[in-house]
Write a protein that holds these residues in place. Structure first.
Motif, PDB file in Angstrom:
ATOM      1  N   MET A  74      -0.837  -3.239  -0.110  1.00  0.00           N
ATOM      2  CA  MET A  74      -0.882  -3.284  -1.569  1.00  0.00           C
ATOM      3  C   MET A  74      -1.048  -1.901  -2.200  1.00  0.00           C
ATOM      4  SD  MET A  74      -3.669  -5.295  -3.934  1.00  0.00           S
ATOM      5  CE  MET A  74      -3.342  -6.874  -3.155  1.00  0.00           C
ATOM      6  N   ILE A  75      -1.633  -0.961  -1.473  1.00  0.00           N
ATOM      7  CA  ILE A  75      -2.037   0.324  -2.066  1.00  0.00           C
ATOM      8  C   ILE A  75      -0.852   1.064  -2.684  1.00  0.00           C
ATOM      9  CG2 ILE A  75      -2.921   2.636  -1.548  1.00  0.00           C
ATOM     10  CD1 ILE A  75      -4.871   1.332   0.405  1.00  0.00           C
ATOM     11  N   ILE A 101       9.489   8.045  -4.057  1.00  0.00           N
ATOM     12  CA  ILE A 101       8.790   9.283  -3.675  1.00  0.00           C
ATOM     13  C   ILE A 101       7.512   8.955  -2.902  1.00  0.00           C
ATOM     14  CG2 ILE A 101       7.522  11.281  -4.558  1.00  0.00           C
ATOM     15  CD1 ILE A 101      10.532  11.590  -4.692  1.00  0.00           C
ATOM     16  N   LEU A 102       6.723   8.012  -3.389  1.00  0.00           N
ATOM     17  CA  LEU A 102       5.503   7.606  -2.684  1.00  0.00           C
ATOM     18  C   LEU A 102       5.837   7.034  -1.309  1.00  0.00           C
ATOM     19  CD1 LEU A 102       3.397   5.906  -5.502  1.00  0.00           C
ATOM     20  CD2 LEU A 102       2.887   8.041  -4.341  1.00  0.00           C
ATOM     21  N   LEU A 103       6.900   6.254  -1.253  1.00  0.00           N
ATOM     22  CA  LEU A 103       7.311   5.629   0.008  1.00  0.00           C
ATOM     23  C   LEU A 103       7.694   6.691   1.042  1.00  0.00           C
ATOM     24  CD1 LEU A 103       7.887   2.825   1.284  1.00  0.00           C
ATOM     25  CD2 LEU A 103      10.245   3.081   0.519  1.00  0.00           C
ATOM     26  N   ILE A 104       8.459   7.690   0.616  1.00  0.00           N
ATOM     27  CA  ILE A 104       8.915   8.740   1.539  1.00  0.00           C
ATOM     28  C   ILE A 104       7.748   9.608   1.996  1.00  0.00           C
ATOM     29  CG2 ILE A 104      10.322  10.830   1.710  1.00  0.00           C
ATOM     30  CD1 ILE A 104      12.341   9.481  -0.165  1.00  0.00           C
ATOM     31  N   VAL A 105       6.930  10.059   1.032  1.00  0.00           N
ATOM     32  CA  VAL A 105       5.866  11.008   1.356  1.00  0.00           C
ATOM     33  C   VAL A 105       4.725  10.338   2.121  1.00  0.00           C
ATOM     34  CG1 VAL A 105       4.119  12.566   0.393  1.00  0.00           C
ATOM     35  CG2 VAL A 105       6.421  12.501  -0.597  1.00  0.00           C
ATOM     36  N   VAL A 106       4.181   9.272   1.565  1.00  0.00           N
ATOM     37  CA  VAL A 106       2.964   8.674   2.126  1.00  0.00           C
ATOM     38  C   VAL A 106       3.253   7.835   3.363  1.00  0.00           C
ATOM     39  CG1 VAL A 106       0.998   7.160   1.647  1.00  0.00           C
ATOM     40  CG2 VAL A 106       1.877   8.655  -0.147  1.00  0.00           C
ATOM     41  N   SER A 107       4.345   7.086   3.332  1.00  0.00           N
ATOM     42  CA  SER A 107       4.621   6.168   4.436  1.00  0.00           C
ATOM     43  C   SER A 107       5.453   6.810   5.537  1.00  0.00           C
ATOM     44  CB  SER A 107       5.333   4.920   3.907  1.00  0.00           C
ATOM     45  OG  SER A 107       5.534   3.993   4.940  1.00  0.00           O
ATOM     46  N   TYR A 108       6.619   7.377   5.172  1.00  0.00           N
ATOM     47  CA  TYR A 108       7.520   7.912   6.197  1.00  0.00           C
ATOM     48  C   TYR A 108       7.077   9.275   6.726  1.00  0.00           C
ATOM     49  CZ  TYR A 108      10.691   4.119   4.911  1.00  0.00           C
ATOM     50  OH  TYR A 108      11.239   2.882   4.680  1.00  0.00           O
ATOM     51  N   ASP A 109       6.735  10.205   5.826  1.00  0.00           N
ATOM     52  CA  ASP A 109       6.368  11.558   6.282  1.00  0.00           C
ATOM     53  C   ASP A 109       4.961  11.610   6.877  1.00  0.00           C
ATOM     54  OD1 ASP A 109       8.823  12.385   5.468  1.00  0.00           O
ATOM     55  OD2 ASP A 109       8.155  13.354   3.621  1.00  0.00           O
ATOM     56  N   LEU A 110       3.975  11.060   6.150  1.00  0.00           N
ATOM     57  CA  LEU A 110       2.589  11.128   6.608  1.00  0.00           C
ATOM     58  C   LEU A 110       2.180   9.935   7.475  1.00  0.00           C
ATOM     59  CD1 LEU A 110       0.907  12.403   3.300  1.00  0.00           C
ATOM     60  CD2 LEU A 110       1.691  13.753   5.263  1.00  0.00           C
ATOM     61  N   PRO A 135      -5.316  -5.234 -10.230  1.00  0.00           N
ATOM     62  CA  PRO A 135      -5.935  -3.958  -9.847  1.00  0.00           C
ATOM     63  C   PRO A 135      -5.147  -2.741 -10.333  1.00  0.00           C
ATOM     64  CG  PRO A 135      -5.014  -5.058  -7.925  1.00  0.00           C
ATOM     65  CD  PRO A 135      -4.961  -6.033  -9.042  1.00  0.00           C
ATOM     66  N   ALA A 136      -3.804  -2.870 -10.449  1.00  0.00           N
ATOM     67  CA  ALA A 136      -3.000  -1.749 -10.944  1.00  0.00           C
ATOM     68  C   ALA A 136      -3.341  -1.447 -12.403  1.00  0.00           C
ATOM     69  CB  ALA A 136      -1.510  -2.064 -10.799  1.00  0.00           C
ATOM     70  N   PHE A 173      -0.420   1.741  -6.619  1.00  0.00           N
ATOM     71  CA  PHE A 173      -0.534   3.113  -7.118  1.00  0.00           C
ATOM     72  C   PHE A 173       0.735   3.512  -7.877  1.00  0.00           C
ATOM     73  CE2 PHE A 173      -0.994   7.810  -6.456  1.00  0.00           C
ATOM     74  CZ  PHE A 173      -2.184   7.930  -7.162  1.00  0.00           C
ATOM     75  N   ALA A 174       1.909   3.070  -7.410  1.00  0.00           N
ATOM     76  CA  ALA A 174       3.163   3.367  -8.114  1.00  0.00           C
ATOM     77  C   ALA A 174       3.159   2.731  -9.500  1.00  0.00           C
ATOM     78  CB  ALA A 174       4.348   2.859  -7.294  1.00  0.00           C
ATOM     79  N   LEU A 175       2.715   1.486  -9.574  1.00  0.00           N
ATOM     80  CA  LEU A 175       2.649   0.787 -10.857  1.00  0.00           C
ATOM     81  C   LEU A 175       1.665   1.465 -11.804  1.00  0.00           C
ATOM     82  CD1 LEU A 175       4.006  -1.714 -12.088  1.00  0.00           C
ATOM     83  CD2 LEU A 175       2.092  -3.086 -11.259  1.00  0.00           C
ATOM     84  N   SER A 176       0.562   1.971 -11.257  1.00  0.00           N
ATOM     85  CA  SER A 176      -0.440   2.660 -12.079  1.00  0.00           C
ATOM     86  C   SER A 176       0.081   4.002 -12.584  1.00  0.00           C
ATOM     87  CB  SER A 176      -1.722   2.876 -11.276  1.00  0.00           C
ATOM     88  OG  SER A 176      -2.280   1.653 -10.862  1.00  0.00           O
ATOM     89  N   LEU A 177       0.800   4.731 -11.721  1.00  0.00           N
ATOM     90  CA  LEU A 177       1.291   6.056 -12.092  1.00  0.00           C
ATOM     91  C   LEU A 177       2.264   6.015 -13.261  1.00  0.00           C
ATOM     92  CD1 LEU A 177       1.863   8.038  -8.750  1.00  0.00           C
ATOM     93  CD2 LEU A 177       0.231   8.532 -10.572  1.00  0.00           C
ATOM     94  N   VAL A 178       3.130   4.995 -13.284  1.00  0.00           N
ATOM     95  CA  VAL A 178       4.141   4.958 -14.347  1.00  0.00           C
ATOM     96  C   VAL A 178       3.588   4.427 -15.658  1.00  0.00           C
ATOM     97  CG1 VAL A 178       6.038   4.686 -12.714  1.00  0.00           C
ATOM     98  CG2 VAL A 178       4.935   2.659 -13.646  1.00  0.00           C
ATOM     99  N   SER A 179       2.322   3.968 -15.663  1.00  0.00           N
ATOM    100  CA  SER A 179       1.790   3.374 -16.890  1.00  0.00           C
ATOM    101  C   SER A 179       0.525   4.044 -17.419  1.00  0.00           C
ATOM    102  CB  SER A 179       1.514   1.888 -16.660  1.00  0.00           C
ATOM    103  OG  SER A 179       0.615   1.690 -15.594  1.00  0.00           O
TER     104      SER A 179
END
Length: 343
Positions: A210-211, A158-167, A112-113, A215-221
């Protein structure tokens, strides 16, 4: 099948086998350059630097570590072909069992990525090409260059901090809620098993976990697809048939997205095959950040624990996936575009 195409595929298969053999040779040379003595390798395989001499001697005999390097290489290849991939130092089970457990989890993440990064890349590349030297072109270029140049672990953190921890929108790690009972194993793929069993809580939990790594794998590619789509479309838009479409008074949307994008899709399709192989390798860092227990996580843990057999076998798997991806890309390009000279 066309004779030239069959010959082309055969040559590519031979090249793939040779490349895989060279990879195995390089791996053995590097490992023996780092650990120079059979006793040192035996201690790593044993997982205990203070293992009794009898155990060390048995490992040396079992794996032929006192044999010349070329004999070790051919013995290893012979064992691979016969399904003997060694026993894992940490888990004390055959490596093939662990690969069969972790690889499907990574494939459920990578597939899916790759699809997501391809869709984002084609859409953004087409928009950038259609609006060349406008603000949208510069914006898209800035975004994909930033994500493309960023280390995968940085994007993941960055995704981990923003989406998971902050939000607090998504789980921070793992592949599923550990409190949920796994569905029956109809296939090697746990997500597919939950879908077949109709276990929606388990299925939903796996999707939520999985999201973020997907999404991280998709962003870097996705930037590679964006750049290729933009460049190919700009080249196609200079073609006579595109200019003729504009002269006939066809709508710009139809000419750009209907004619130009369709003809620019050939190299993009072949790139997707390459993406798949390289995404398996790229999943190592991202899975480790999200504690997503797939093949990438297993490779990272094997390196940390100095699991010699696991590192060797998993590197072969990753290398094999990249080689096969290149092979499929070559074949797809030859089949899709008859203008390619197979000679």
């Amino acid at each position: 099948m066309d004779t030239k195409l069959a010959s082309f595929i055969l040559r590519r298969l031979i090249n793939a086998v040779i490349t895989l053999f060279i990879l195995i040779v390089i791996l053995f040379i590097l490992i023996h350059a780092i650990v120079k003595t059979p006793q040192g390798l035996a201690e790593i395989i044993a997982g205990n630097p203070h293992a009794p001499p009898s155990e060390i001697q048995e490992i040396i005999r079992q794996y032929g570590l006192n044999q010349p390097l070329y004999i070790q290489i051919f013995t290893y290849i012979w064992n691979l072909l016969h399904g003997n991939w060694g026993t894992d130092v940490v888990y004390k089970v055959p490596e093939l069992d662990l690969i069969g457990k972790f690889l499907p989890i990574t494939l459920e993440l990578v597939i899916p990525a790759v699809i997501l990064s391809t869709i984002i890349g084609i859409i953004s590349g087409a928009i950038a090409a259609a609006n060349r030297k406008k603000w949208s072109d510069y914006l898209i270029k800035g975004v994909y260059l930033t994500t493309w140049a960023s280390p995968p672990f940085f994007v993941a953190v960055i995704l981990l901090i923003v989406v998971s921890y902050d939000l607090g929108l998504l789980p921070s790690g793992g592949i599923v809620n550990p409190l949920l009972k796994a569905p029956p194993s109809y296939t090697p793929f746990p997500l597919l098993n939950s879908l077949i069993a109709g276990d929606w809580p388990y299925f939903t939990s796996m999707i939520r976990h999985m999201i973020l790594p997907m999404f991280a794998l998709s962003l870097v590619s996705f930037g590679i697809v964006t750049r290729l789509t933009r460049a190919t479309m700009l080249d196609v838009m200079e073609s006579e048939f595109v200019k003729l479409g504009f002269m006939k008074g066809l709508k710009r949307r139809k000419v750009v997205y209907g004619m130009a994008l369709r003809n620019a899709s050939i190299p993009i399709i072949t790139l997707v095959a390459l993406f798949f192989g390289y995404s398996v390798a790229g999943a190592v860092v991202i899975e480790d950040v999200f504690d997503y227990k797939g093949m990438g996580w297993f490779i990272a843990q094997s390196i940390i624990s100095l699991d010699y057999i696991a590192v060797l076998d998993t590197t072969i798997i990753v290398g094999f996936s990249i080689i096969i991806a290149n092979l499929i890309a070559d074949i797809l390009y030859a089949v899709i575009d008859p203008r390619v000279k197979l000679e």
